[in-house]
Design a protein around this motif. Sequence first.
Motif, PDB file in Angstrom:
ATOM      1  N   GLY A 308       0.802  -1.215   0.000  1.00  0.00           N
ATOM      2  CA  GLY A 308       0.000   0.000   0.000  1.00  0.00           C
ATOM      3  C   GLY A 308       0.833   1.262   0.000  1.00  0.00           C
ATOM      4  O   GLY A 308       0.397   2.307  -0.509  1.00  0.00           O
ATOM      5  N   GLU A 309       2.032   1.203   0.558  1.00  0.00           N
ATOM      6  CA  GLU A 309       2.897   2.383   0.558  1.00  0.00           C
ATOM      7  C   GLU A 309       3.198   2.834  -0.862  1.00  0.00           C
ATOM      8  O   GLU A 309       3.252   4.036  -1.139  1.00  0.00           O
ATOM      9  CB  GLU A 309       4.191   2.076   1.308  1.00  0.00           C
ATOM     10  N   ALA A 310       3.398   1.874  -1.760  1.00  0.00           N
ATOM     11  CA  ALA A 310       3.646   2.226  -3.169  1.00  0.00           C
ATOM     12  C   ALA A 310       2.334   2.543  -3.883  1.00  0.00           C
ATOM     13  O   ALA A 310       2.246   3.517  -4.640  1.00  0.00           O
ATOM     14  CB  ALA A 310       4.370   1.077  -3.866  1.00  0.00           C
ATOM     15  N   ARG A 311       1.308   1.747  -3.646  1.00  0.00           N
ATOM     16  CA  ARG A 311       0.034   1.954  -4.330  1.00  0.00           C
ATOM     17  C   ARG A 311      -0.562   3.322  -4.014  1.00  0.00           C
ATOM     18  O   ARG A 311      -1.124   3.990  -4.897  1.00  0.00           O
ATOM     19  CB  ARG A 311      -0.946   0.841  -3.937  1.00  0.00           C
ATOM     20  N   ASP A 312      -0.417   3.782  -2.782  1.00  0.00           N
ATOM     21  CA  ASP A 312      -0.973   5.083  -2.408  1.00  0.00           C
ATOM     22  C   ASP A 312      -0.357   6.215  -3.231  1.00  0.00           C
ATOM     23  O   ASP A 312      -1.045   7.204  -3.546  1.00  0.00           O
ATOM     24  CB  ASP A 312      -0.750   5.341  -0.924  1.00  0.00           C
ATOM     25  N   GLN A 313       0.897   6.069  -3.589  1.00  0.00           N
ATOM     26  CA  GLN A 313       1.541   7.101  -4.411  1.00  0.00           C
ATOM     27  C   GLN A 313       0.947   7.118  -5.822  1.00  0.00           C
ATOM     28  O   GLN A 313       0.774   8.175  -6.429  1.00  0.00           O
ATOM     29  CB  GLN A 313       3.054   6.861  -4.478  1.00  0.00           C
ATOM     30  N   GLU A 314       0.608   5.935  -6.336  1.00  0.00           N
ATOM     31  CA  GLU A 314      -0.047   5.866  -7.645  1.00  0.00           C
ATOM     32  C   GLU A 314      -1.413   6.546  -7.607  1.00  0.00           C
ATOM     33  O   GLU A 314      -1.777   7.303  -8.517  1.00  0.00           O
ATOM     34  CB  GLU A 314      -0.221   4.398  -8.067  1.00  0.00           C
ATOM     35  N   VAL A 315      -2.175   6.276  -6.558  1.00  0.00           N
ATOM     36  CA  VAL A 315      -3.523   6.840  -6.450  1.00  0.00           C
ATOM     37  C   VAL A 315      -3.460   8.362  -6.356  1.00  0.00           C
ATOM     38  O   VAL A 315      -4.206   9.076  -7.045  1.00  0.00           O
ATOM     39  CB  VAL A 315      -4.252   6.253  -5.226  1.00  0.00           C
ATOM     40  N   ALA A 345       6.256   9.958  -9.038  1.00  0.00           N
ATOM     41  CA  ALA A 345       7.073   8.911  -9.656  1.00  0.00           C
ATOM     42  C   ALA A 345       8.254   8.576  -8.751  1.00  0.00           C
ATOM     43  O   ALA A 345       8.623   7.398  -8.580  1.00  0.00           O
ATOM     44  CB  ALA A 345       7.563   9.365 -11.026  1.00  0.00           C
ATOM     45  N   ARG A 346       8.828   9.603  -8.141  1.00  0.00           N
ATOM     46  CA  ARG A 346       9.970   9.400  -7.242  1.00  0.00           C
ATOM     47  C   ARG A 346       9.539   8.692  -5.965  1.00  0.00           C
ATOM     48  O   ARG A 346      10.191   7.740  -5.505  1.00  0.00           O
ATOM     49  CB  ARG A 346      10.611  10.750  -6.928  1.00  0.00           C
ATOM     50  N   THR A 347       8.432   9.142  -5.366  1.00  0.00           N
ATOM     51  CA  THR A 347       7.993   8.513  -4.118  1.00  0.00           C
ATOM     52  C   THR A 347       7.490   7.085  -4.361  1.00  0.00           C
ATOM     53  O   THR A 347       7.675   6.207  -3.513  1.00  0.00           O
ATOM     54  CB  THR A 347       6.889   9.343  -3.451  1.00  0.00           C
ATOM     55  N   TYR A 348       6.861   6.858  -5.528  1.00  0.00           N
ATOM     56  CA  TYR A 348       6.424   5.492  -5.851  1.00  0.00           C
ATOM     57  C   TYR A 348       7.626   4.567  -5.994  1.00  0.00           C
ATOM     58  O   TYR A 348       7.633   3.446  -5.467  1.00  0.00           O
ATOM     59  CB  TYR A 348       5.599   5.472  -7.139  1.00  0.00           C
ATOM     60  N   LYS A 349       8.638   5.015  -6.732  1.00  0.00           N
ATOM     61  CA  LYS A 349       9.805   4.169  -6.952  1.00  0.00           C
ATOM     62  C   LYS A 349      10.468   3.792  -5.637  1.00  0.00           C
ATOM     63  O   LYS A 349      10.854   2.636  -5.424  1.00  0.00           O
ATOM     64  CB  LYS A 349      10.801   4.881  -7.866  1.00  0.00           C
ATOM     65  N   ALA A 350      10.591   4.767  -4.729  1.00  0.00           N
ATOM     66  CA  ALA A 350      11.208   4.479  -3.437  1.00  0.00           C
ATOM     67  C   ALA A 350      10.389   3.460  -2.650  1.00  0.00           C
ATOM     68  O   ALA A 350      10.933   2.526  -2.046  1.00  0.00           O
ATOM     69  CB  ALA A 350      11.379   5.769  -2.643  1.00  0.00           C
ATOM     70  N   ALA A 351       9.064   3.621  -2.659  1.00  0.00           N
ATOM     71  CA  ALA A 351       8.200   2.690  -1.929  1.00  0.00           C
ATOM     72  C   ALA A 351       8.212   1.313  -2.574  1.00  0.00           C
ATOM     73  O   ALA A 351       8.208   0.289  -1.874  1.00  0.00           O
ATOM     74  CB  ALA A 351       6.778   3.239  -1.875  1.00  0.00           C
ATOM     75  N   TRP A 352       8.239   1.273  -3.900  1.00  0.00           N
ATOM     76  CA  TRP A 352       8.299  -0.022  -4.607  1.00  0.00           C
ATOM     77  C   TRP A 352       9.608  -0.738  -4.296  1.00  0.00           C
ATOM     78  O   TRP A 352       9.622  -1.955  -4.065  1.00  0.00           O
ATOM     79  CB  TRP A 352       8.159   0.220  -6.110  1.00  0.00           C
ATOM     80  N   GLN A 353      10.708  -0.026  -4.279  1.00  0.00           N
ATOM     81  CA  GLN A 353      11.995  -0.647  -3.972  1.00  0.00           C
ATOM     82  C   GLN A 353      12.003  -1.209  -2.556  1.00  0.00           C
ATOM     83  O   GLN A 353      12.550  -2.299  -2.320  1.00  0.00           O
ATOM     84  CB  GLN A 353      13.119   0.370  -4.151  1.00  0.00           C
TER      85      GLN A 353
END
Length: 530
Positions: A308-315, A345-353
Motif C-alpha cells: 500500500g505504501e507504493a500503491r498510495d503514491q499511484e492513487v 514517480a519518485r515517491t512510488y519508486k522508493a516505496a516499490w523498492q
Amino acid sequence: MTETERKYEGTALPAGLEDLPGVRVSREAEQQDLDALYYDTPDLRLLQRGITLRRRTGGTDVGWHTKLPLGADSRQELCIPLGGSGPQQVPAEFAVRLAAFTRGAALSPVARLHTHRRRVQLLDGEERILAEVTEDRVAAQAFDPAAVTSTGVRGSALPAAAEVATSTTVQASGWTEFEVELKHGTPVLLEHTDAHFNAAGLTHSPWPSKLAHAFGFSRAAPPGVGAAGRSGGARSAGEAVMHGIRTQADRLLALDGAVRRGEEDSVHQMRITARRLRSLLKAHRRLFDTGRSAPLADELRWLARLLGEARDQEVLADKLVDALDAVPAPMREGALRGRITEHYARTYKAAWQRAVAELDGARYFTLLDDLEAFAARPPLRSRARREAGDYLSRALRRQQRRTLHRLDKALDTAPGPARDKALHRARKAAKRARYTAEGAQHAVGHNTGKRLARYANRMKKLHKVLGDQHDSVVVRQELLGMSGQADAQHRHVFAYGVLHEVQRRTGEDALERLSRLRRRAGGRKLTRIP
C-alpha cells in the motif's frame, strides 16, 4: 504462450490419426534430438509445485524455458533465447519470476535429459497444424540436488554441467512416452485424440513432466499452485471457502514476479489479492482453528500495508493529474503537472523498492510457506461441514449487518475527522462483505453464484463510493502539505486551492449517494442463498 498437451504411455503410436475429426492428413515432420539441463533448488521446490526450468539445445525451440501449471492439460511456457549465456548462468529474468517459489534457495542443475523425438503433424484442409503428436525416447540422468551448490539465486554462477553429471548422478533411467500438443486445434480434437489413443491401448501417463518421471514425482495437486480445484462443485461451507482461498493464493504467487519486475498495476493487484485473502480468513474465522488462521491474517495485513505504501503514491498521482483539468487554463502551468508527476514517480519508486526488498526477506517467504500449508491442509472445524448455501446465507447476512451498522454510525457522526474515520471503517466493512461473496461465487452452482454476484455488486458500489470519499480526504491532506512547500514566488498556490475544492466536492457528492446505496445494499433478499 499457453501449452496444452496430454502425455501417454504405450508401445507405439496408433495408426489412423488422419481419420480424426477435422484432420485432413497426418504428416511426418523432421525428427529431433534434444538435450535439456533442468534446474531446481536442492529440495526440488519447483518440481513439487509442477514447475520446470530448463536450458535446451537441439530442435526448433533452443533456449531457456520455464513452465508453470495452469490446469489439468495446460501450462504457461516462457522462453528466452540462449544468446551468449552458458549453462552456468540462470537468466536473471527467470530467477526473479520464480523467486516466490524458490524463496531464497539457490537454483542448480538437477537433471540432464536427452530426447530423440519422432514428430507427426495433424493438418486441416488449409494446411494448418492442428496438433503435433510425438514419440519421445528419453534417457535421463537425475543428479543429487543436495550435492550441487551455488553461490546465489539471481543470475548466479552455477557449477559446470559436465562436472555435475560426472560427480553427482544418482539415477539413470530411460523410457518412451507419447504426447499430443494442440497447435491450432481445439480441445475437442484433444478429446477425440484421447479416445483414439485409449482405443489403441495407450494409457495416460502418471508423470506430469519428464523431470517428474526422472525423479519419480507422479501427478498430484501441488500446494497453493494450481490447487484451487474445479468450479461449481462445493457442497460444504469448507469446500466453498477454501476454493476462494486457494484461488487467491494462486494469484498471489503469480503476481509476485510481476511486482518484482515493476509491471504496470502489479502492486495494486497483489495488494488487492492479499486483502481478499485476509478478508476471507476474517469473515470465515468460525470455520477455522484461529490459532492458524489469525496469525496468517495478520501477516497478510502486513503485506497489504507494505504494498500500500507504493500503491498510495499511484492513487495520489492519478487523482491530482486528473483533477488538473478543473484548474483555469491560465493557472494550469505545464510545470505544475510535471512537478506532480515527477514527485509521485519518485515517491512510488522508493516505496516499490522497499517493497521488493521485503519480498526477498524471511518474513515474506515464511508467509508464503504458511499460506501454502493452509491451502493444502486447512485447519477446518466441524462446522465447516455445514451445507454451503445455508452457511453462506448466514455469513453474508453477518457481513451485511456489520457494514450497515458501521455506515449508520458514521452518518450519525458530526462532520470532521471523526466522521471521516468512521466512514473509512464502513468502507472496509463493505469491502470485506464484497470479498466474502466473490470468494465463493465460482465454487457453487449457477443459481447460487448469481445470488452471490448480485450481493457482491451492491457491496462493490457502496465500497467504491466510500472509497471516493476517503480518497478525497487523503488528497486534500496531501494538497495542504504541497501548498506549504510552494516556491518563493508562490506559484501554483491558487491551483492547489482549486484542486482542494474539487476534492471537497467529490467527497460531498459521495456522501449524497450513500443513502440510496445503503438501501440497495441492505436488502434482506440479497442474503438468501438457495
